[in-house]
Design a protein around this motif. Structure first.
Motif, PDB file in Angstrom:
ATOM      1  N   VAL A  21       0.947  -1.217   0.006  1.00  0.00           N
ATOM      2  CA  VAL A  21      -0.075  -0.024  -0.241  1.00  0.00           C
ATOM      3  C   VAL A  21       1.000   1.313   0.010  1.00  0.00           C
ATOM      4  O   VAL A  21       1.574   1.571   0.975  1.00  0.00           O
ATOM      5  N   THR A  22       0.822   1.956  -0.983  1.00  0.00           N
ATOM      6  CA  THR A  22       1.389   3.220  -1.125  1.00  0.00           C
ATOM      7  C   THR A  22       0.571   4.404  -0.586  1.00  0.00           C
ATOM      8  O   THR A  22      -0.275   4.470  -1.243  1.00  0.00           O
ATOM      9  N   GLY A  23       0.948   4.994   0.315  1.00  0.00           N
ATOM     10  CA  GLY A  23       0.056   6.133   0.923  1.00  0.00           C
ATOM     11  C   GLY A  23       0.593   7.439   0.288  1.00  0.00           C
ATOM     12  O   GLY A  23       1.684   7.537  -0.009  1.00  0.00           O
ATOM     13  N   ASP A  77       2.483   0.889   3.551  1.00  0.00           N
ATOM     14  CA  ASP A  77       3.763   0.441   3.654  1.00  0.00           C
ATOM     15  C   ASP A  77       4.848   1.356   3.214  1.00  0.00           C
ATOM     16  O   ASP A  77       6.034   1.509   3.581  1.00  0.00           O
ATOM     17  N   HIS A  78       4.481   2.273   2.296  1.00  0.00           N
ATOM     18  CA  HIS A  78       5.448   3.359   1.694  1.00  0.00           C
ATOM     19  C   HIS A  78       4.623   4.581   1.503  1.00  0.00           C
ATOM     20  O   HIS A  78       3.140   4.442   1.345  1.00  0.00           O
ATOM     21  N   LEU A  79       5.273   5.452   1.625  1.00  0.00           N
ATOM     22  CA  LEU A  79       4.749   6.969   1.750  1.00  0.00           C
ATOM     23  C   LEU A  79       5.415   7.736   0.683  1.00  0.00           C
ATOM     24  O   LEU A  79       6.579   7.935   0.439  1.00  0.00           O
ATOM     25  N   ALA A 107       8.604  13.807   0.025  1.00  0.00           N
ATOM     26  CA  ALA A 107       9.569  12.602   0.700  1.00  0.00           C
ATOM     27  C   ALA A 107       8.735  11.266  -0.164  1.00  0.00           C
ATOM     28  O   ALA A 107       7.597  11.119  -0.618  1.00  0.00           O
ATOM     29  N   ASP A 108       9.546  10.492  -0.031  1.00  0.00           N
ATOM     30  CA  ASP A 108       9.406   9.103  -0.925  1.00  0.00           C
ATOM     31  C   ASP A 108       9.928   8.074  -0.192  1.00  0.00           C
ATOM     32  O   ASP A 108      11.307   8.026  -0.361  1.00  0.00           O
ATOM     33  N   THR A 109       9.348   7.484   0.780  1.00  0.00           N
ATOM     34  CA  THR A 109      10.042   6.259   1.711  1.00  0.00           C
ATOM     35  C   THR A 109       9.181   5.473   2.298  1.00  0.00           C
ATOM     36  O   THR A 109       7.950   5.456   2.205  1.00  0.00           O
ATOM     37  N   SER A 110       9.969   4.357   2.593  1.00  0.00           N
ATOM     38  CA  SER A 110       9.062   3.228   3.225  1.00  0.00           C
ATOM     39  C   SER A 110       8.731   3.675   4.620  1.00  0.00           C
ATOM     40  O   SER A 110       9.513   4.331   5.334  1.00  0.00           O
ATOM     41  N   VAL A 111       7.696   3.276   5.167  1.00  0.00           N
ATOM     42  CA  VAL A 111       7.270   3.544   6.568  1.00  0.00           C
ATOM     43  C   VAL A 111       8.227   2.812   7.444  1.00  0.00           C
ATOM     44  O   VAL A 111       8.529   3.392   8.549  1.00  0.00           O
TER      45      VAL A 111
HETATM   46  P1  ADP Z   1      14.637  -2.523  -5.378  1.00  0.00           P
HETATM   47  O1  ADP Z   1      15.698  -3.466  -4.729  1.00  0.00           O
HETATM   48  O2  ADP Z   1      14.237  -3.113  -6.454  1.00  0.00           O
HETATM   49  O3  ADP Z   1      15.079  -1.020  -5.247  1.00  0.00           O
HETATM   50  P2  ADP Z   1      13.240  -2.997  -2.997  1.00  0.00           P
HETATM   51  O4  ADP Z   1      11.809  -3.715  -2.684  1.00  0.00           O
HETATM   52  O5  ADP Z   1      14.400  -3.405  -2.189  1.00  0.00           O
HETATM   53  O6  ADP Z   1      13.286  -2.744  -4.493  1.00  0.00           O
HETATM   54  O7  ADP Z   1      12.895  -1.363  -2.091  1.00  0.00           O
HETATM   55  C1  ADP Z   1      13.764  -0.467  -2.423  1.00  0.00           C
HETATM   56  C2  ADP Z   1      13.296   0.839  -2.202  1.00  0.00           C
HETATM   57  O8  ADP Z   1      12.122   0.964  -2.966  1.00  0.00           O
HETATM   58  C3  ADP Z   1      12.975   1.069  -0.832  1.00  0.00           C
HETATM   59  O9  ADP Z   1      13.505   2.025  -0.270  1.00  0.00           O
HETATM   60  C4  ADP Z   1      11.361   1.175  -0.713  1.00  0.00           C
HETATM   61  O10 ADP Z   1      11.140   2.141   0.384  1.00  0.00           O
HETATM   62  C5  ADP Z   1      11.062   1.460  -2.127  1.00  0.00           C
HETATM   63  N1  ADP Z   1       9.796   1.016  -2.399  1.00  0.00           N
HETATM   64  C6  ADP Z   1       9.024  -0.120  -1.952  1.00  0.00           C
HETATM   65  N2  ADP Z   1       7.767  -0.148  -2.082  1.00  0.00           N
HETATM   66  C7  ADP Z   1       7.454   1.029  -2.897  1.00  0.00           C
HETATM   67  C8  ADP Z   1       6.381   1.487  -3.421  1.00  0.00           C
HETATM   68  N3  ADP Z   1       5.018   0.761  -3.513  1.00  0.00           N
HETATM   69  N4  ADP Z   1       6.509   2.680  -4.276  1.00  0.00           N
HETATM   70  C9  ADP Z   1       7.642   3.249  -4.318  1.00  0.00           C
HETATM   71  N5  ADP Z   1       8.839   2.684  -3.675  1.00  0.00           N
HETATM   72  C10 ADP Z   1       8.565   1.650  -2.998  1.00  0.00           C
END
Ligand code: ADP
Ligand code: ADP
Length: 218
Positions: A29-31, A195-197, A207-211
């Protein structure tokens, strides 16, 4: 997967969205978090091909919305200001959508059950509460069993039980491997659901970051 690449949208002197880029990946879930007026709806409308960007593009599974062959089967959206004909029943709305979208008619009863509207499916949409209308909008989004889903402020106006229901629905859609983009201005709700924001302010990426990264300690 949704790819937002340099999206920009102006309304006269107002820049609603400015050079916005992010990805929404499957299985999470991307917020999409930002205050009212920050450009979330405009972004979602551009992803869904309802607003034309001044620059940039949005891709759903690698294609712009307008190039999807069976759009309802690829992407479902609950957008703000959706309109249901008040005199038509929930079942009639969904049946018409299914017929136009190349979707088997038995799917209508499946999604009505999934959103808890089976018992009232024959009632006119005009008699629905806000929560019921929200459920009908979600049923429409789920109708084509799409791998990509967008929900614009789905918890607005819902009671606590409705908010919990949305939260669990978002998580289960992601657990099924779907791509889920969920917008809200409620940071607390996002921390519980996403899960992700992707955070925006005044149309720009903040910001573009995992929670998990946000909340990890030590
Ligand atoms: P990869 O190794 O291909 O980059 P990962 O699953 O290891 O993929 O995640 C790496 C980064 O991608 C992390 O910083 C994570 O926060 C980000 N990420 C994970 N899920 C999403 C999402 N739904 N949308 C955007 N970014 C995401
Ligand atoms: P959010 O969904 O985050 O609340 P919006 O995308 O609705 O934000 O709005 C972003 C900005 O664009 C706001 O300043 C809003 O007033 C403006 N805006 C959105 N749609 C229109 C429109 N159709 N005409 C003029 N301005 C608009």
């Amino acid at each position: 997967m949704i790819e937002v690449q340099g999206l920009t949208k102006r309304y006269g002197p107002t820049t609603a969205v400015e050079a916005l880029s992010f990805e929404v990946r499957p299985g999470a879930v991307t917020g999409f978090l930002g205050p009212n007026g920050s450009g979330k709806s405009t972004t979602m409308r551009m992803i869904m091909g309802l607003d034309r960007p001044d620059a940039g593009q949005a891709l759903i599974s690698g294609r712009p919305y307008g190039e999807l062959r069976w759009p309802l089967r690829e992407v479902g959206a609950l957008l703000e200001a959706r309109a249901f004909h008040p005199g038509r029943s929930a079942r009639a709305h969904l049946s018409a959508l299914a017929a136009g979208g190349g979707i088997r008619s038995a799917r209508v009863d499946e999604v009505l059950a999934a959103v808890g509207l089976s018992d009232v499916a024959g009632r006119r949409a005009g008699t629905y509460s806000l929560g019921m209308a929200q459920r009908l909008g979600i049923a429409a989004a789920l109708l084509g069993d799409p791998g990509v889903l967008l929900f614009d402020e789905p918890v607005n106006g819902l009671d606590p039980e409705g908010v919990r229901w949305i939260r669990e629905l978002m998580k289960s859609l992601a657990a099924e491997g779907r791509t889920v983009l969920l917008s809200s201005h409620l940071i607390g709700e996002m921390a519980l659901t996403a899960d992700h924001l992707v955070v925006i302010g005044q149309g720009r990426l903040l910001a573009d970051t995992s929670v998990r990264e946000l909340t990890a300690r030590g």
